[in-house]
Design a protein around this motif. Sequence first.
Motif, PDB file in Angstrom:
ATOM      1  N   THR A 164       0.835  -1.207   0.000  1.00 11.87           N
ATOM      2  CA  THR A 164       0.000   0.000   0.000  1.00 11.87           C
ATOM      3  C   THR A 164       0.866   1.251   0.000  1.00 11.87           C
ATOM      4  N   LEU A 177      -5.605   1.552  -2.678  1.00 10.55           N
ATOM      5  CA  LEU A 177      -6.887   1.296  -2.023  1.00 10.55           C
ATOM      6  C   LEU A 177      -7.214  -0.191  -2.015  1.00 10.55           C
ATOM      7  N   ASN A 180      -5.169  -1.761   0.683  1.00 10.45           N
ATOM      8  CA  ASN A 180      -5.619  -1.226   1.965  1.00 10.45           C
ATOM      9  C   ASN A 180      -6.920  -1.873   2.409  1.00 10.45           C
ATOM     10  N   GLU A 181      -7.805  -2.105   1.457  1.00  9.87           N
ATOM     11  CA  GLU A 181      -9.090  -2.740   1.786  1.00  9.87           C
ATOM     12  C   GLU A 181      -8.894  -4.182   2.250  1.00  9.87           C
ATOM     13  N   ALA A 197      -5.154   4.727   4.812  1.00 13.16           N
ATOM     14  CA  ALA A 197      -6.476   5.072   4.280  1.00 13.16           C
ATOM     15  C   ALA A 197      -6.663   6.589   4.254  1.00 13.16           C
ATOM     16  N   ASN A 202      -9.378   9.103   2.284  1.00 11.07           N
ATOM     17  CA  ASN A 202     -10.614   8.807   3.012  1.00 11.07           C
ATOM     18  C   ASN A 202     -11.673   8.149   2.143  1.00 11.07           C
ATOM     19  N   SER A 205     -14.096   1.731   1.840  1.00 13.72           N
ATOM     20  CA  SER A 205     -13.782   0.443   1.227  1.00 13.72           C
ATOM     21  C   SER A 205     -15.050  -0.272   0.818  1.00 13.72           C
ATOM     22  N   LYS A 213     -17.347  -0.741   8.419  1.00 16.29           N
ATOM     23  CA  LYS A 213     -17.141   0.646   7.988  1.00 16.29           C
ATOM     24  C   LYS A 213     -17.401   1.613   9.138  1.00 16.29           C
ATOM     25  N   VAL A 220     -11.413   7.000   9.493  1.00 18.04           N
ATOM     26  CA  VAL A 220     -11.554   7.121   8.044  1.00 18.04           C
ATOM     27  C   VAL A 220     -12.949   7.647   7.734  1.00 18.04           C
TER      28      VAL A 220
END
Length: 462
Positions: A164, A177, A180-181, A197, A202, A205, A213, A220
């Motif tokens: 990432t 992303l 990161n997800e 993130a 921001n 995901s 979330k 985030v």
Amino acid sequence: MKCPNCGFNFSEGCRCPDCGVDVYVFRKARNASIRLYNEALTLAGETDLSGAAANLEQSLLFDKNNIQARNLLGLIYCETGRIGDALRHWIISSSLLPEGNAAAGYMAYLQKNAREMEKCNDAVRMYNQAITYLKQGSDDLAIIQLKKSIDNNPNFIDAYNLMTLCCIEDKNLKRALHFNEIVLKRDIRNPLALHYAQLIGNVPSPTLKKGDKNKASAAVSVKKTDSNPPLPGYKRKDRSSSVLEKHNMIAFVIGLVISALVILVLIVPALNEDKDAKIKELQTAVENYSGETNMTPEEVLEMRTELQKLQKENKQLRSEENKQANLELLETAVSQMTDGDYEACITTFESIDTVGFSDDDLAKYNSLKAELYPKAADAYYTKGKSDFLSKNMTEAKTDLETALKYASNENFVDDIYYYLGQIAEGENDTASAKKYYNKIISDYPDSNQIGNARNALEGLKE
């Protein structure tokens, strides 16, 4: 409860009836350890593995004998790809409670899946190599190593985080992303992932569940209109000392070292020692057997069969131990090659035994050899020539002979023969001097030293 001082069991009071030790503080610490363990169970159920691991580490600080906390911490480390740290805690756990301990089953499972363990070990080596490439500024090579690392160990959270970071530095935010997800899906409150993130911009995901979330929203927030925010200025020279050092090296270096060495240093030798003891015991029993004992021939035959089986298993374990040691030597040689320390690299390389290497390992070994030998020959030749010109003939002879050992078609081979001929003349070794000069004349007719070689030969005939 059990007195921590004398081991006496009692049910009431805060002072041991047997030795008189006040166990109040110990009891409070144990209760705190249990509370932290229970909280960690809840966090683990919420896929907050980082939070669970932090609680379990605190739990063990209060009570290092909390077997359940140690075993669960090992499972969390295993889930995040930190196999070395997991094994370390399971080994300690097994030593604290040898019988009826789930940790023994976890380690037995890993031992039965040796190929998976090897792939995890490879993943760690590739992760380390990626960090080395990044410190050298070779981003593309680092990303290749990280991809291979993730392929070998899909649970390797730290490799995803570093990937990432690489994507962020290259301003490939869509790819960043994606990785990161993956981390936030497996570890909803991973500190590095949440930080990255924010750097990405921001963006929520899409693969995270709604509840996940909400948990991540504190760090985030969702801003659909700000999908590609400006990134901090990027300076190549600051990378190794700032982002990488802070966010990757410190966070995981201990686990990496343990993961690369734990099988070699802890698991395999321990198994070997156990088998050695059993073999010695059976050998003694077989050697002391006579017809006057109470053992039947069938029992002796069974004992001999068991002895042969243990000896075979012991041989296999020692072979694996040697293989791991030689793979570590190969990694050391690669690192020395990267640092330009060709003399040290040659010493390490020549101590490697390739028995048991896979095709990939052999390919890496041969690739290093093909690159190393010419550079080592050049390094020894340069040093030998310098010694020769400085009249340090003993050192010059050693270095030039070593250079000749690793040289093949380099353009300085004829010079090596001439300098060695000169050294031999100085030592009154006429036969060797003639051999070196004739070698130049026969094999290097276009050499710039051929005239010198012929003149030297004429001088030796006089």
